[in-house]
Enzyme design. Sequence first.
Site: not given
Ligand code: DGL
Length: 268
Positions: A12-13, A75, A154, A186, A188
Amino acid sequence: MKEFKKPIGVFDSGLGGLTVVKAIRERLPNESIVYLGDTARVPYGNKSKITIQKYSIQITEFLMRKNVKAIVVACNTVSALVLQELSQRVQIPVMGVIEPGVLAAENQSKIKRIGVIGTDATIQSNAYKNLLVSINTELKVFSQPCPLLVPLAEDGWVGDNIVKQILIQYLTPLIKKSVDTLILGCTHYPVFLDFISEIIGPNVKIIDSPSEVANSFFQHLKKYNLLSDNESLGKLECFVTDKTRSYSKIAETFLGSYVSNLHFTDLC
Ligand code: DGL
């Protein structure tokens, strides 16, 4: 090493993809996982496709060097923009997080009015809307970008009243559209589930994609004969590209348990 004995790669990011790791470990406890969170460059959701593609290729190459048997792109932003390019670069299965949530939402929605929340890049890509409408032309899809949520998550801002106020702003347009199903687009967002449920109300079904992804990934591994025959619990090894403030505590919030095997990598 036999292919099915190798670990799964998940990335993931940032640390949010650990919500997917959590769901995979619940569904497939014997699988070992190598996770990469690109904490040095999160968020991806406000970046261009070319940049997201460059970062994702670097991470895919890192995971391939870890000898993984399959990759879960945990992600939505990467899944929405560059999943196909990533799949074409490697010889192993690569799975994204959008399709499982879409299928679950289409199945759950009674009045065929679905809300989607995600990053700017995910919403602008129309990946959810296009896939939903392609499987059922009667669906009405209402999308809402929520750009502040990833940086808040985050940074460990999860249960604060300010976060609730922001969520009210983001969710009100969808409430006004009378959706009966809401996709958390997302990885997150599951950490905000309590607030989201409270704001959106009990009549709206929330599609929490990590558990849908884990179910679908199980089927994927089975199809490719890649399920582990390991009888003990699989290992989890996590890598981050920057040891940001409180990264270890925040990782714990997403995973729901202490992350013992957490290392730094510069992806080289
Ligand atoms: N968890 C990522 C997603 O599902 C976050 C993307 C981001 O870093 O903006 O889109």
